[in-house]
Enzyme design. Structure first.
Site, PDB file in Angstrom:
ATOM      1  N   TRP A 308      -3.439  -6.318   2.858  1.00 35.92           N
ATOM      2  CA  TRP A 308      -3.870  -7.599   2.271  1.00 35.92           C
ATOM      3  C   TRP A 308      -5.270  -7.445   1.665  1.00 35.92           C
ATOM      4  O   TRP A 308      -5.575  -8.018   0.623  1.00 35.92           O
ATOM      5  CB  TRP A 308      -3.887  -8.672   3.366  1.00 35.92           C
ATOM      6  CG  TRP A 308      -4.320 -10.034   2.893  1.00 35.92           C
ATOM      7  CD1 TRP A 308      -3.516 -11.023   2.409  1.00 35.92           C
ATOM      8  CD2 TRP A 308      -5.657 -10.554   2.869  1.00 35.92           C
ATOM      9  NE1 TRP A 308      -4.264 -12.132   2.086  1.00 35.92           N
ATOM     10  CE2 TRP A 308      -5.593 -11.871   2.345  1.00 35.92           C
ATOM     11  CE3 TRP A 308      -6.897 -10.051   3.226  1.00 35.92           C
ATOM     12  CZ2 TRP A 308      -6.710 -12.678   2.186  1.00 35.92           C
ATOM     13  CZ3 TRP A 308      -8.018 -10.852   3.059  1.00 35.92           C
ATOM     14  CH2 TRP A 308      -7.911 -12.148   2.545  1.00 35.92           C
ATOM     15  N   HIS A 309      -6.111  -6.651   2.329  1.00 35.19           N
ATOM     16  CA  HIS A 309      -7.484  -6.512   1.847  1.00 35.19           C
ATOM     17  C   HIS A 309      -7.576  -5.685   0.579  1.00 35.19           C
ATOM     18  O   HIS A 309      -8.511  -5.859  -0.209  1.00 35.19           O
ATOM     19  CB  HIS A 309      -8.368  -5.879   2.936  1.00 35.19           C
ATOM     20  CG  HIS A 309      -8.797  -6.855   3.967  1.00 35.19           C
ATOM     21  ND1 HIS A 309      -8.016  -7.184   5.040  1.00 35.19           N
ATOM     22  CD2 HIS A 309      -9.925  -7.586   4.082  1.00 35.19           C
ATOM     23  CE1 HIS A 309      -8.640  -8.088   5.779  1.00 35.19           C
ATOM     24  NE2 HIS A 309      -9.808  -8.358   5.220  1.00 35.19           N
ATOM     25  N   GLY A 310      -6.650  -4.768   0.376  1.00 40.47           N
ATOM     26  CA  GLY A 310      -6.768  -3.968  -0.838  1.00 40.47           C
ATOM     27  C   GLY A 310      -5.573  -3.093  -1.071  1.00 40.47           C
ATOM     28  O   GLY A 310      -4.903  -2.660  -0.136  1.00 40.47           O
TER      29      GLY A 310
END
Lengths: 462, 437
Positions: A308-310
């Site tokens: 989700w973060h990257g």
């Protein structure tokens, strides 16, 4: 439009003034228009994606409600909303990860945040936690409320939608508390995060030249930077909302004072952690299906959180490492609450070290670079005058002092002492002087304005 | 007191405290060089008969204090590094609010700038704009010059200067004094010009100069850029205000492209019936000794060019020699201070070449003794010695190879230094001289 831009300093007062001047029935329309305007300052075209996501989840909510007890139809509605929203998220965020795919799509600011917020609504309606929202303006504002639109906190529909239907009269205490929150957010963003980023960038951008203590300092500074950057944004968002009478979820609770990694994750990016808990971990079975399954679920949640973060392997490794820490803590039964000071100190130290090692993967441009950094970290320190931190001695001293203030504030916060409330109880003259001094300090020492690139908040890219 | 009144007062009190603190921070953190440069313009505006506008060529090459010394002309130098004609126009518009000049000298070197201002020279633009009092002219300047991205740092310069907080010194808390040079900036090159690599620097300079071919003045640029518009606007502004205009190009090495721009000025000089002093065609400076680099005069060149410009102004314009007039004593004071500063720079200089450059000064009396005449076979060294214009004594008994004695005629201060050739042949490209006081 960044919170630390001149544009926002004009935008926010205008938005607030008209919000309170307008009759109640027009306020949400005004806030929605302001939120879209705020978002369009990054990219006017991408507002279409935000609107698309809003319409899909809005229609899905109504259809889910209309399906009544027809579970299959309800599931179909939820599936439709999830598929479409996640497909858009996938195309604009992850498609470039696939081999032989080169869409060259520009990153969409805040897409992970508003998509997750919209999906939480879909699930809440499906579960019957809240009725479907029939007023499109209210719902659209729920998805795009400007303070939390691009970097959270990710609000739950049951918490935030009712607030959008309530009349908010101007309240001096709310405005004052909101203002103080904003000041604190600006302080940790401009005086700590953006100054620490100079050191971090200097070392991580040339990680093979640095070793030993230099890498340790860079890693510690990145832990400070990402906390102050993200928490700073969240606190400013909370302050903006509070000024208008809204209450957003507190996203951080002194996470670096945690004594276990599990505890850290209960206090770091709380709104996202609780989203994953409610809509992924529990549906996967949580801890109900045996120890082994629980560990698998923890790993799944943290790996997805990393993704989700990257859209890069190093973020997944970061998530995986944090998952692994928690599993090991569970196996070794280290995740109990520590009572003695020594126990807390040792636990806190090791938790910070473990979390910080994972942060190296988060900060590095690739896993390879992260491994180089960790290898160099273990090599002996070679002091070289040509290796600098990128900031002068006075800046370093002030940075350390500011970090000290943050640590003290977090310690007191854990003990239930809130400086903000203490400030409010002071003599008005002293309070006025302290507040003015604090603003002046931020303006003088903070990293902002010409000569410095206004550092974008790290979490916007997610 | 009611609760609301109390709250209102607290807000007002916070604002008052904040405004006081902000004002203080703005004063302390701001860059003081602009205040020092233009302080006299705002305090003695009506004293100046001549205003000088232009770029680095003029801020370092036309010295108001030398114009005063040589011709008794009262002038102020508003030129600055990388200053475009667009900026010249607005600086002039602002200056005319506080001055009443008879002549405006406009350096046309930056005519080739096809931009309103040079982005790489923003700090120098700040020196002017940040110190302009708020006026309708300043607001028009903002509207005309700045794209949105730079507006805020000019409208609210604290956004730029607050980052100086870690570089503040005691002087930032004291009132800023005038630079004492009436807007010119000779500090930029004296004393620092010719260090250990001076021989190589001079060689390079000469190689450039040898490529220097002047195009006929009929060769002009075909397309006129925005700087030409500003040049016309400046001339028109001056003529509307009954101010005479002198266009000027300082001596410099100029590429053929640049020369075409300069040659185009003749058309405008004719059109508006104004004088154009083209330094490219004048022979008043000595190309072997008067340049700091290929484009800029050194202190020796600046003295000569300033004297030349001063004579030209006196010959072609009705200017009064103001020497001895009441109220203008500060010109003499500044001149003495400046002379002393030049003398100090001479003393600090460790290079033979730099010392010879600085020894050329209308107020210095210099004597040179050389141990061996063959040193003067080196054309570069000979050029600098000849430039000083004093008798050279050859003394084979001298322990040092070069001895230079300088007396300041204004203060009678005396200084002597000697240099010994320590290595290399007698050739400016390899010879090294060590200074021994």
């Amino acid at each position: 439009m960044l919170f630390n831009s001149f544009g926002f300093l004009l935008f926010f007062p205008i938005t607030v003034i008209f919000y309170f001047l307008l009759p109640n029935r027009s306020r949400n329309v005004w806030l929605l228009a302001a939120s879209y305007f705020f978002y369009m300052q990054w990219s006017a075209v991408h507002i279409l994606l935000l609107m698309f996501s809003t319409v899909i989840s809005f229609v899905s909510g109504i259809l889910t409600e209309k399906a009544g007890n027809d579970t299959k139809q309800k599931q179909l509605c939820v599936l439709g909303s999830f598929s479409i929203n996640l497909f858009v998220l996938f195309v604009f965020k992850y498609a470039n990860m696939l081999p032989n795919v080169s869409l060259n799509l520009v990153a969409v600011v805040g897409i992970s945040f508003y998509t997750f917020q919209a999906l939480s609504y879909t699930m809440d309606v499906y579960r019957g936690d809240i009725p479907a929202e029939h007023n499109f303006i209210t719902y659209a504002l729920f998805v795009s409320f400007f303070p939390q639109l691009v970097a959270g906190p990710i609000e739950k529909s049951r918490d935030f939608l009712p607030q959008l239907k309530t009349e908010h009269k101007f309240d001096y205490d709310n405005a004052r508390e909101g203002f103080y929150l904003m000041l604190w957010g600006y302080f940790i963003k401009l005086c700590i995060a953006d100054r620490a980023s100079v050191i971090v960038n200097r070392i991580f951008d040339n990680v093979s030249s640095y070793n030993g203590l230099y890498i340790v300092i860079a890693a510690v500074m990145f832990a400070v930077q990402i906390y102050c950057d993200f928490a700073g944004y969240s606190i400013i968002a909370l302050g903006c909302a509070k000024f208008m009478g809204f209450k957003l979820t507190e996203n951080f609770d002194a996470p670096y004072l945690s004594t276990t990694v599990s505890d850290f994750w209960r206090r770091w990016h709380i709104s996202l952690t609780s989203w994953f808990r409610d809509y992924l971990y529990i549906p996967l079975g949580g801890s109900r299906n045996g120890t082994c399954r629980k560990y698998i679920n923890i790993m799944i949640v943290l790996l997805v959180s990393g993704l989700w973060h990257g859209a890069a392997i190093n973020f997944t490794v970061w998530g995986g490492l944090n998952g692994l820490y928690q599993v090991v803590e569970n196996i070794l039964k280290l995740n109990h609450k520590r009572k003695t000071f020594i126990g807390k100190a040792v636990g806190g130290f090791f938790t910070f070290v473990m979390v910080d090692i994972a942060w190296v993967f988060f900060r590095a441009k690739s896993c390879r670079e992260a491994l180089v950094a960790l290898r160099n970290l273990l090599s002996p320190t070679v002091f070289d005058h040509s290796l600098t931190f990128g900031i002068g001695r006075r800046q370093m001293v002030v940075l350390i002092l500011c970090i000290f203030v943050l640590i003290v504030s977090d310690i007191f916060k854990r003990r239930g002492v809130c400086f903000r409330r203490k400030l409010m109880s002071l003599n008005p003259v002293i309070r006025a002087f302290l507040v003015a001094s604090f603003i002046a300090f931020i303006l003088l020492v903070g990293v902002w304005g010409a000569g410095f690139e206004q550092a974008a908040f790290i979490y916007f890219q997610f | 007191m009611s609760k609301n009144k109390k709250r209102g007062l607290t807000v007002i009190l916070t604002l008052v405290f904040f405004v006081i603190m902000l004002m203080g921070m703005m004063v302390v953190t701001r860059d003081k060089s602009g205040i020092a440069k233009n302080k006299d313009l705002y305090t003695h505006g009506n004293d100046y008969d001549v205003l000088i506008l232009g770029s680095s060529h003029s801020v370092m090459g036309i010295l108001p204090l030398e114009l005063w010394n040589h011709n008794g002309i009262t002038s102020y130098n508003l030129a600055n590094y990388g200053q475009s004609l667009g900026v010249d126009y607005w600086v002039l518009r602002n200056a005319l609010r506080y001055t009443n000049p008879k002549v405006v000298v406009i350096d046309v070197y930056t005519l080739f700038f096809d931009e309103k201002y040079s982005v790489v020279h923003l700090p120098y633009l700040h020196q002017h704009v940040d110190n302009m009092p708020l006026s309708s002219t300043k607001i028009e300047l903002y509207k005309d010059l700045f794209a949105d991205e730079f507006t805020m740092e000019f409208v609210f310069p604290f956004s730029l200067y607050h980052s100086r907080w870690d570089k503040l010194t005691t002087s930032d808390f004291m009132p800023t004094e005038s630079s004492g040079q009436l807007g010119a900036d000779v500090n930029q090159y004296i004393g620092q010009s010719l260090g250990s690599t001076d021989a190589e620097q001079i060689m390079n300079l000469h190689n450039h100069m040898h490529e220097y071919d002047l195009l006929p003045t009929t060769e002009v640029c075909e397309e006129k850029n925005i700087s030409f518009d500003y040049l016309e606007m400046m001339i028109q502004l001056c003529q509307e205000n009954d101010i005479e205009v002198m266009l000027v190009m300082s001596p410099a090495y100029c590429t053929e492209d640049n020369q075409r721009y300069i040659n185009s000025v003749y058309e405008y000089a004719d059109k508006y019936n104004v004088h154009f002093l083209n330094g490219l065609w004048e022979n008043n400076v000595y190309y072997e000794a008067d340049f700091f680099d290929t484009a800029h005069l050194n202190s020796s060149g600046a003295f000569k060019w300033s004297d030349y410009v001063g004579d030209y102004l006196c010959s072609n314009y009705s200017l009064t020699n103001h020497k001895g007039e009441e109220g203008l004593e500060y010109f003499d004071d500044y001149y003495v201070e400046w002379n002393n500063m030049m003398f100090d720079k001479l003393k600090e200089n460790t290079s033979l070449f730099g010392t010879l450059v600085l020894a050329y000064n209308p107020n210095f009396k210099t004597a040179i003794t050389i141990s061996d005449e063959t040193f003067l076979e080196d054309m570069y060294l000979k050029a600098l010695v000849d430039n000083v214009g004093c008798d050279v004594v050859i003394d084979s008994e001298s322990k040092a190879d070069f001895c230079i004695k300088v007396i300041s005629t204004l203060t009678n201060e005396e200084y002597s230094c000697c240099f010994i050739a320590v290595e290399g042949e007698i050739d400016a490209s390899t010879i090294v001289f060590d200074k021994q006081d």
